[in-house]
Every structure is written in C-alpha cells, then in structure tokens.
Scaffold this motif. Structure first.
Motif, PDB file in Angstrom:
ATOM      1  N   PHE A 111       0.853  -1.188   0.000  1.00 33.63           N
ATOM      2  CA  PHE A 111       0.000   0.000   0.000  1.00 33.63           C
ATOM      3  C   PHE A 111       0.885   1.232   0.000  1.00 33.63           C
ATOM      4  CE2 PHE A 111       0.438  -0.964   4.569  1.00 33.63           C
ATOM      5  CZ  PHE A 111       0.776   0.275   5.106  1.00 33.63           C
ATOM      6  N   ALA A 112       0.322   2.338  -0.454  1.00 28.12           N
ATOM      7  CA  ALA A 112       1.088   3.579  -0.588  1.00 28.12           C
ATOM      8  C   ALA A 112       0.351   4.722   0.087  1.00 28.12           C
ATOM      9  CB  ALA A 112       1.330   3.909  -2.058  1.00 28.12           C
ATOM     10  N   VAL A 113       1.118   5.617   0.699  1.00 25.16           N
ATOM     11  CA  VAL A 113       0.615   6.852   1.284  1.00 25.16           C
ATOM     12  C   VAL A 113       1.156   7.995   0.440  1.00 25.16           C
ATOM     13  CG1 VAL A 113       0.577   8.345   3.304  1.00 25.16           C
ATOM     14  CG2 VAL A 113       0.525   5.852   3.594  1.00 25.16           C
ATOM     15  N   ILE A 114       0.270   8.688  -0.255  1.00 24.99           N
ATOM     16  CA  ILE A 114       0.676   9.826  -1.092  1.00 24.99           C
ATOM     17  C   ILE A 114       0.369  11.090  -0.303  1.00 24.99           C
ATOM     18  CG2 ILE A 114       0.308  11.072  -3.247  1.00 24.99           C
ATOM     19  CD1 ILE A 114      -0.501   7.365  -3.038  1.00 24.99           C
ATOM     20  N   GLY A 120       3.427  17.062  -4.671  1.00 28.89           N
ATOM     21  CA  GLY A 120       2.424  17.582  -5.587  1.00 28.89           C
ATOM     22  C   GLY A 120       1.778  16.544  -6.470  1.00 28.89           C
ATOM     23  N   VAL A 121       1.692  15.286  -6.023  1.00 24.37           N
ATOM     24  CA  VAL A 121       1.061  14.229  -6.814  1.00 24.37           C
ATOM     25  C   VAL A 121      -0.452  14.444  -6.803  1.00 24.37           C
ATOM     26  CG1 VAL A 121       0.626  11.755  -6.972  1.00 24.37           C
ATOM     27  CG2 VAL A 121       2.914  12.587  -6.383  1.00 24.37           C
ATOM     28  N   SER A 122      -1.064  14.483  -7.982  1.00 24.92           N
ATOM     29  CA  SER A 122      -2.500  14.738  -8.085  1.00 24.92           C
ATOM     30  C   SER A 122      -3.319  13.482  -8.311  1.00 24.92           C
ATOM     31  CB  SER A 122      -2.772  15.726  -9.226  1.00 24.92           C
ATOM     32  OG  SER A 122      -2.279  15.224 -10.465  1.00 24.92           O
ATOM     33  N   ALA A 123      -2.702  12.398  -8.797  1.00 26.24           N
ATOM     34  CA  ALA A 123      -3.417  11.147  -9.020  1.00 26.24           C
ATOM     35  C   ALA A 123      -2.424  10.004  -8.901  1.00 26.24           C
ATOM     36  CB  ALA A 123      -4.089  11.135 -10.395  1.00 26.24           C
ATOM     37  N   ALA A 124      -2.909   8.850  -8.409  1.00 27.53           N
ATOM     38  CA  ALA A 124      -2.022   7.715  -8.187  1.00 27.53           C
ATOM     39  C   ALA A 124      -2.825   6.433  -8.209  1.00 27.53           C
ATOM     40  CB  ALA A 124      -1.287   7.860  -6.853  1.00 27.53           C
ATOM     41  N   GLY A 125      -2.124   5.300  -8.433  1.00 33.86           N
ATOM     42  CA  GLY A 125      -2.775   4.006  -8.382  1.00 33.86           C
ATOM     43  C   GLY A 125      -1.814   2.891  -8.720  1.00 33.86           C
ATOM     44  N   LEU A 163       3.357   1.026  -9.586  1.00 40.02           N
ATOM     45  CA  LEU A 163       2.735   2.238  -9.045  1.00 40.02           C
ATOM     46  C   LEU A 163       2.842   3.362 -10.061  1.00 40.02           C
ATOM     47  CD1 LEU A 163       1.463   3.819  -6.669  1.00 40.02           C
ATOM     48  CD2 LEU A 163       3.784   4.265  -5.837  1.00 40.02           C
ATOM     49  N   TRP A 164       1.700   3.981 -10.387  1.00 36.87           N
ATOM     50  CA  TRP A 164       1.637   5.093 -11.332  1.00 36.87           C
ATOM     51  C   TRP A 164       1.328   6.373 -10.565  1.00 36.87           C
ATOM     52  CZ3 TRP A 164       1.897   4.242 -16.806  1.00 36.87           C
ATOM     53  CH2 TRP A 164       1.976   2.903 -17.176  1.00 36.87           C
ATOM     54  N   LEU A 165       2.018   7.449 -10.917  1.00 35.73           N
ATOM     55  CA  LEU A 165       1.866   8.726 -10.229  1.00 35.73           C
ATOM     56  C   LEU A 165       1.809   9.859 -11.252  1.00 35.73           C
ATOM     57  CD1 LEU A 165       4.661   8.105  -7.563  1.00 35.73           C
ATOM     58  CD2 LEU A 165       2.213   7.979  -7.121  1.00 35.73           C
ATOM     59  N   GLN A 166       0.846  10.755 -11.099  1.00 30.70           N
ATOM     60  CA  GLN A 166       0.761  11.934 -11.959  1.00 30.70           C
ATOM     61  C   GLN A 166       1.107  13.174 -11.158  1.00 30.70           C
ATOM     62  OE1 GLN A 166      -3.002  12.617 -13.912  1.00 30.70           O
ATOM     63  NE2 GLN A 166      -2.411  14.654 -14.625  1.00 30.70           N
ATOM     64  N   ARG A 167       2.011  13.981 -11.694  1.00 26.22           N
ATOM     65  CA  ARG A 167       2.364  15.279 -11.117  1.00 26.22           C
ATOM     66  C   ARG A 167       2.342  16.312 -12.233  1.00 26.22           C
ATOM     67  NH1 ARG A 167       8.274  17.212  -8.815  1.00 26.22           N
ATOM     68  NH2 ARG A 167       7.605  19.273  -8.094  1.00 26.22           N
ATOM     69  N   GLU A 168       1.381  17.249 -12.131  1.00 27.62           N
ATOM     70  CA  GLU A 168       1.180  18.239 -13.179  1.00 27.62           C
ATOM     71  C   GLU A 168       0.968  17.511 -14.507  1.00 27.62           C
ATOM     72  OE1 GLU A 168       4.514  20.838 -12.760  1.00 27.62           O
ATOM     73  OE2 GLU A 168       3.660  21.846 -10.999  1.00 27.62           O
ATOM     74  N   ARG A 169       1.794  17.739 -15.537  1.00 29.00           N
ATOM     75  CA  ARG A 169       1.606  17.119 -16.851  1.00 29.00           C
ATOM     76  C   ARG A 169       2.506  15.894 -17.054  1.00 29.00           C
ATOM     77  NH1 ARG A 169      -0.864  20.551 -20.523  1.00 29.00           N
ATOM     78  NH2 ARG A 169      -0.944  18.719 -21.854  1.00 29.00           N
ATOM     79  N   SER A 170       3.170  15.441 -15.996  1.00 30.16           N
ATOM     80  CA  SER A 170       4.072  14.296 -16.119  1.00 30.16           C
ATOM     81  C   SER A 170       3.465  13.058 -15.464  1.00 30.16           C
ATOM     82  CB  SER A 170       5.426  14.597 -15.466  1.00 30.16           C
ATOM     83  OG  SER A 170       6.114  15.610 -16.171  1.00 30.16           O
ATOM     84  N   LEU A 171       3.678  11.898 -16.099  1.00 30.51           N
ATOM     85  CA  LEU A 171       3.229  10.623 -15.564  1.00 30.51           C
ATOM     86  C   LEU A 171       4.459   9.764 -15.276  1.00 30.51           C
ATOM     87  CD1 LEU A 171       0.844   8.731 -14.935  1.00 30.51           C
ATOM     88  CD2 LEU A 171       1.005   7.894 -17.287  1.00 30.51           C
ATOM     89  N   TYR A 172       4.527   9.242 -14.048  1.00 27.81           N
ATOM     90  CA  TYR A 172       5.657   8.431 -13.606  1.00 27.81           C
ATOM     91  C   TYR A 172       5.184   7.020 -13.296  1.00 27.81           C
ATOM     92  CZ  TYR A 172       7.863  13.007 -12.769  1.00 27.81           C
ATOM     93  OH  TYR A 172       8.359  14.271 -12.896  1.00 27.81           O
ATOM     94  N   LYS A 173       6.159   6.091 -13.338  1.00 28.44           N
ATOM     95  CA  LYS A 173       5.866   4.699 -13.043  1.00 28.44           C
ATOM     96  C   LYS A 173       7.005   4.112 -12.224  1.00 28.44           C
ATOM     97  CE  LYS A 173       4.801   0.345 -15.473  1.00 28.44           C
ATOM     98  NZ  LYS A 173       4.646  -0.273 -16.825  1.00 28.44           N
ATOM     99  N   LEU A 201      11.763   5.759  -9.952  1.00 25.76           N
ATOM    100  CA  LEU A 201      10.690   6.338 -10.747  1.00 25.76           C
ATOM    101  C   LEU A 201      11.150   6.525 -12.192  1.00 25.76           C
ATOM    102  CD1 LEU A 201       9.069   9.123  -8.522  1.00 25.76           C
ATOM    103  CD2 LEU A 201       7.962   7.069  -9.380  1.00 25.76           C
ATOM    104  N   VAL A 202      10.286   6.145 -13.121  1.00 24.92           N
ATOM    105  CA  VAL A 202      10.551   6.338 -14.547  1.00 24.92           C
ATOM    106  C   VAL A 202       9.464   7.250 -15.107  1.00 24.92           C
ATOM    107  CG1 VAL A 202      10.763   5.228 -16.785  1.00 24.92           C
ATOM    108  CG2 VAL A 202      11.608   4.062 -14.724  1.00 24.92           C
ATOM    109  N   ARG A 203       9.866   8.333 -15.795  1.00 22.35           N
ATOM    110  CA  ARG A 203       8.891   9.221 -16.408  1.00 22.35           C
ATOM    111  C   ARG A 203       8.374   8.591 -17.700  1.00 22.35           C
ATOM    112  NH1 ARG A 203       8.882  15.085 -15.889  1.00 22.35           N
ATOM    113  NH2 ARG A 203      11.111  14.955 -15.467  1.00 22.35           N
ATOM    114  N   VAL A 204       7.044   8.429 -17.780  1.00 21.35           N
ATOM    115  CA  VAL A 204       6.418   7.780 -18.924  1.00 21.35           C
ATOM    116  C   VAL A 204       5.967   8.803 -19.960  1.00 21.35           C
ATOM    117  CG1 VAL A 204       4.491   6.316 -19.635  1.00 21.35           C
ATOM    118  CG2 VAL A 204       5.675   5.856 -17.485  1.00 21.35           C
ATOM    119  N   SER A 205       5.467   9.952 -19.499  1.00 17.57           N
ATOM    120  CA  SER A 205       4.947  10.964 -20.423  1.00 17.57           C
ATOM    121  C   SER A 205       5.115  12.341 -19.804  1.00 17.57           C
ATOM    122  CB  SER A 205       3.469  10.699 -20.725  1.00 17.57           C
ATOM    123  OG  SER A 205       2.913  11.758 -21.473  1.00 17.57           O
TER     124      SER A 205
END
Length: 669
Positions: free
Chosen positions: A77-80, A103-108, A115-125, A134-138
C-alpha cells in the motif's frame, strides 16, 4: 503576552484533540488505514494509522498538513502525502520505498503491482520489482486511469485535442485520436474512466458558480468512434467540487450529478444521453464507491428533511441498472470504503466512532477518535419565508412558527418534529419584507434575549463537500474549532449560514445568485443587525476565501460595532473566474466603513492573488486595515506553525477590538 481569549500555542494544539478525518482505505474488513489531522503530544500532525484486531498503529506521521491519498495493491500500500510518496509491504508493514515526489494529483497500482503517479503534466511509473526507482512515462499527460489489464492516459496534441494512449500489460501502446477539444486545463478538470470498451472523458470546471455545465464525452475503443456527449446539469451553488465517476457493467458509468435539485448518484448507459438517478429522493449524495465484480455500490448522503449532520451510508446491490437497497447505516463519518463488495465505515456513537463493515462482523471501537467534551459552534441559519414552498417542497410550513430540532443542531424543515415543544416567533427585526425574504432563527430555545455580550460570528465561504477525492476544507474546519473553543470564556461564538455560503441542500442554492454580490451583502447586513437586536455586541466577524465576497461589501452598511478577520480573502469575482479586473473591483476601493479589519494571507496563494491583499491594506482606509503575511503558504496552509500564528493573531485582534476594557486577569480565567 497571553491572550485573555486564548492560551497560545499549547491551546491551539488542543483544537485537534478530536481528529479531523481525511481518508480511509480498507485492506480487509478488519484491517483499515485511516488518515487524519490530529493533536498528539502538543503537536498537530498529519497521521495515517492502521486499525485492526491488533489495535491502532502509526504508519505515517508528518508535520506538513494537506490532502492525502491512500492506494493499495495485492502486496503493498502507498501513502501519497503533500511532500512525498511512501510505499509499504502489507505484511509486516515494512517500508519498501520512499519516493521524494511532491504535488502528486493522481495515483494508483496496476494489476502487476506497478505504481503510477501523476504530477502536473508528467506521468511516472515505479515498477514492482524496482519500486524505489521512478521512470517518467509521459510529459504531456492530462489524466490517466488504470484497469485490470491496462493503463489508459489522455494527452493533449498540438491542435488542443485529446489523444488516448492505451498501454497493455506487455507495454504495447495503441494511440487513438478522439478529435475532442480541450479549451483550458487551468480552468477545467479532465477525468478518464474506462468501462468495457467505452472511455468516458469528463470535462468539468475547477470552480462551480452555478452557470457552467460539465460534459461527459465518450469514445468507443473497439470501433475507434465517438459516442454522443452528455451535458451534466450545472451545479447550482458556488464552490469547488470534483464530480466523481466509476465504471459499471457493460460500458455503463456511475457518476455524481446534480439531478432533481440534489447531488445524486446516477447511472449513464453507454448509448443513453439521460441520467438515471439511483439514490433516494431527499438525499444529498456526498461521495460513493463501487465494486462492479461484487455488484455493490455504497453512497454517503445527507438527508435534506432531517436536522443537519443526519448522515447515512446506503448500500445497493444488483446488476446493471437493477440496483436494490440492501443496507443503510445512520450517523456515518465522512470517510468510508469498500472491499470485496463489503462497505467499511466509521459509525458515530455517543463516545466517538466504531469501525463497522456490512459483513455483519463484530463492531470494532476506534480508540483514537472520541468526541467527548468537544465544543461545537451554535448554528444560526437563514431560511426562506414559507418553507421554500415555491420549490414544491413536500410538507413545507411557514418557518416563522417552526420548531428547533431535538438535538439543537438545526431546524427541521417541514412538520418533521413530532415531539412536544413550544413555538418561538422570530424577533420582528428579523423579518424583512418582500418576496423570498429570509428569516434569521436561533437553533437554541431561549425565553429572553441574552444580556449584551461580545459575539464572534463565522460566515463560511466555500461550499466544499467532503469526498475522498477532494477532501473537506481544512481552512473552515480550523476556524470552526478555533471559535468553538472561545465559547464560555469572555465571549460567545456561532456560525451563520447564508444562501450562497456553505449551507447544504437545495435551500442554499436559490438566491442571492453567486454573481449578485449586493444581494449577498444585503443578507449579511440583515443577519448581523438582527443578532445585535437580540442583545449581542460588539460583533466580531470571521470569514475566509469565498465567504469574504459578500462580507467585504456589507461592512460599510452594517450599523453595528464590528471588527473583522479575514483569511486568504477573495475580493472580487475576477480572481475566481479569471476575468479582467474592472476599475470598480479594485480591492483598495472597497469601503469597509469604520470596521477594523485584519487580513491573514499566504504570499503564495494559488487561488486569490496575495497582491490584492497588499492593495486592500494600502488604500485610503489603510489606518483601519492590517495585513499579516504568512510566508511561503498557499490558500490552505501546510505548516501547523502557520495555523498557530494565525490563531494567535486573530484572538489577540479580537481581544483588542471587542474587549478593550476587559480587566480579567489570568488567575480569574
């Protein structure tokens, strides 16, 4: 100097002895994560705790306050938090990773445990086998959603249209150009939801004023074709509200929408353009969760025909649109969850809250949450003359002869109160003339007006309902608790709910309109002068954010001795809707009369410009205006030291303005 009203930092820490609940995540029916803001060891902190048969164990503690998200996979489990992401092993609760991403706005988590994390316009995995990296996907992400087999992300192309990128478990990507245009993501949310082969793309305003529609666009992936879009009804009250949607069976969508004058849980079938309301009439739905595999939905609602805080959790089961009521829990807390089709909730008791699941297991008491001795603000409300009969409200009666609820927490609308009680006509001064006039009533029975005594009045601002995706307004919770703590000392305190403020339900959505600032100001003047005629005075006014819009225009017209404290105030509509500032809207031109005004403002406020507070306190009435700058803070302060300083300054301000001749010593307190 020790304030007569307030006992400094040690006192402010006590404001959150009763925790302020933020989020819940069930790991099992008897193993639950709960996030809250609470005071321990004279410090107020953001705390995530794990509750179960073994008792209560801390998982995460931070001095930085703010919203928090809880996510889980099969093994972790993760605590954002606002400042970082922590990943834990579910068995043994050892920390698997600390990701310094703020500043993570969405995660899952996806089905592989990545684990996927969105920060502003960047998506990390972060891959499950190397969760610490962490690897930046987009770099062009606008939104993303996860399913059991894939990750779907929305990107904005050079033409301003939405491209959908579907990535399967093997990493293979397929791109779809939808042709759906997005105007300005600074003023809109974009959310994605994949149900079967149908992608739902919802564009909704970040700030609702009752005049903008949200739109659900739909795209069929198997046919690479768009489906008819659906305009959702405009939310007829002002505020921040992120409408929620979740997948259901056969491409259908569960969504929150304001149908039939109430926020309702609705079903949208893939080829329909109309919403089917699933929640019960008379219930304002705050949040919901769903488990399509278990064919179960649970929604949290507030009754519009019962006293305030009559909150319940309702469980529905069925396939498609054939959902039937199976269980309902009264007095539910604002956080809840679902696991394996079983709803898990905190249910209020006389001593605090119990942890329950609808599996029928034994009730488990939550030791850390108790409301014994908690002070509450008395509530004054403004209701429409005639009980809103013009809204076709059943059982509407003339509220000039309405009874207070048995709990003393609000007014029962209509003839709902069957207990014997006597009627109290309102004071004549509180009955303005004209169609749709408002009537001020106290929630407490009193035979005679109180002796003249200073009164602190809180005017709530933003109508921001508690949801796990957009958590309750901590700014307003802080003010409520601060003022409640002053009651019974040298001063009284109350909350005043006006149309256009933070009142729940259809009654608070009529008028004045959000854009009718003069109408808001008029109602505030009538209410404050009415309180003065009831025997209160001088009166201290406290408001924050949007609550200040009408108040600032009312101060010059209130014929009562007042002082006013504002936190991160909104001075004009331009700051909210992004329009150009008209010359007459300049903050320095606001006339606040003889009222002493204290402004507390974070100099990094992302909602209302800090520079407007500088202009307001440098205008022609600057001698009666004082600005306290909170360095490095935004609209909702993240450091408890900032909240402590705010509490100290507000209480000292009201001590000097409302109690200038007080001779009470610390020993006499």
């Amino acid at each position: 100097m020790t304030s007569l009203l307030y006992e400094g930092h040690a006192d402010s820490a006590q404001l959150f002895q009763v925790p302020y609940l933020l989020a819940m995540l069930p790991l099992a029916t008897d193993d639950v994560l709960v996030a809250s803001v609470q005071c321990r060891h004279h410090r107020t902190e953001l705390v995530v705790q794990r509750l179960g048969d073994g008792g209560c164990e801390d998982v995460f503690v931070s001095s930085r306050l703010g919203s928090v998200s809880l996510q889980k996979s099969v093994d972790r489990f993760a605590v954002i938090s606002p400042s970082e992401v922590l990943v834990f092993e579910r068995h043994g609760q050892t920390q698997a990773a600390r990701l310094p991403l703020s500043g993570v706005s969405a995660a899952g988590f996806d089905a592989n445990g990545d684990l996927w994390l969105q920060r502003e316009r960047s998506l990390y995995k972060a891959l499950t086998d190397n969760i610490t990296e962490l690897v930046r996907v987009s770099r062009q992400i606008a939104a993303f959603t996860l399913t059991a087999q894939s990750c779907l992300r929305g990107e904005i192309d050079d033409a301003g249209n939405i491209d959908l990128v579907l990535v399967d478990q093997d990493g293979e990507a397929c791109r779809f150009n939808t042709g759906i245009a997005v105007d300005d993501l600074r003023r809109q949310y974009l959310d994605l939801c994949l149900s079967g082969d149908v992608v739902h793309l919802m564009l909704q305003p970040r700030f609702h004023t009752g005049h903008q529609n949200s739109v659900v666009h739909r795209f069929n992936l198997s046919r690479a074709a768009t489906l008819p879009s659906v305009d959702l009804p405009a939310i007829c009250h002002l505020g921040l509200r992120k409408l929620k949607m979740r997948p259901w069976h056969d491409g259908a969508l569960l969504i929150l929408a304001e149908a039939q004058d109430e926020m309702a849980l609705c079903l949208l079938q893939p080829h329909d353009t109309t919403l089917q309301v699933l929640s019960s009439p008379g219930i304002e739905v705050l949040d919901f969760c769903a488990d399509p595999d278990a064919r179960t939905v649970a929604y949290l609602g507030i009754s519009m025909t019962q006293p305030p805080r009559a909150r319940s959790l309702t469980v529905l089961q069925g396939f498609g649109s054939s959902l039937q009521l199976v269980k309902s829990y009264t007095d539910s807390a604002s956080v809840f969850g679902m696991i394996d089709g079983q709803a898990v909730l905190l249910q209020r008791t006389e001593q605090g809250f119990n942890l329950r699941s609808d599996a029928g297991g034994p009730t488990k008491e939550i030791m850390f949450y108790r409301n014994e001795g908690r002070r509450r603000l008395s509530l004054w409300i403004v209701s429409a003359d005639g009980g809103w009969a013009f809204r076709d409200t059943p059982n509407a009666v003339d509220l000039s002869s309405a009874k207070p609820s048995p709990e003393g927490e609000g007014w029962v609308r209509g003839n709902q109160n069957k207990e014997k009680a006597y009627f109290i006509p309102p004071h004549p001064s509180l009955l303005p003339q004209g169609e749709g006039a408002y009537v001020l009533k106290s929630t407490a029975l009193r035979d005679t007006p109180p002796s003249r005594r200073p009164l602190l009045v809180f005017l709530p601002g933003l109508h921001k309902l508690p949801t796990q995706e957009l958590q309750s307004n901590f700014l307003q919770e802080f003010i409520v608790r601060l003022l409640a703590r002053q009651q019974g000392r040298l001063i009284d305190a109350c909350m005043l709910q006006l149309p256009g403020s933070a009142g729940r339900g259809r009654d608070y959505r009529c008028k004045p309109d959000f854009y009718d600032l003069d109408g808001m100001a008029e109602q505030i003047c009538l209410a404050i002068e009415g309180l003065a005629r009831e025997g209160y005075g001088p009166i201290g006014l406290v408001s924050a954010s949007l609550g200040t819009l009408g108040l600032l225009r009312a101060l010059a017209h209130i014929d009562v001795e007042t002082a006013c404290a504002l936190i991160n105030p909104v001075y004009n509509l331009a700051a909210v809707v992004g329009s150009a500032l008209a010359p007459e809207e300049h903050p320095s031109r606001l006339n606040t009369g003889r009222c002493e005004v204290l402004v507390v403002h974070g100099n990094r406020d992302e909602v209302t410009p800090y520079r407007q507070s500088l202009e307001f306190t440098c205008g022609p009435l600057a001698a009666r205006r004082r600005l306290l700058t909170i360095e490095g803070e935004g609209h909702i302060f993240s450091s408890w030291l900032s909240w402590q300083r705010t509490a100290d300054e507000i209480c000292r301000f009201f001590e000097t303005t409302l109690l200038p001749d007080s001779k009470v010593t610390e020993a006499e307190q």
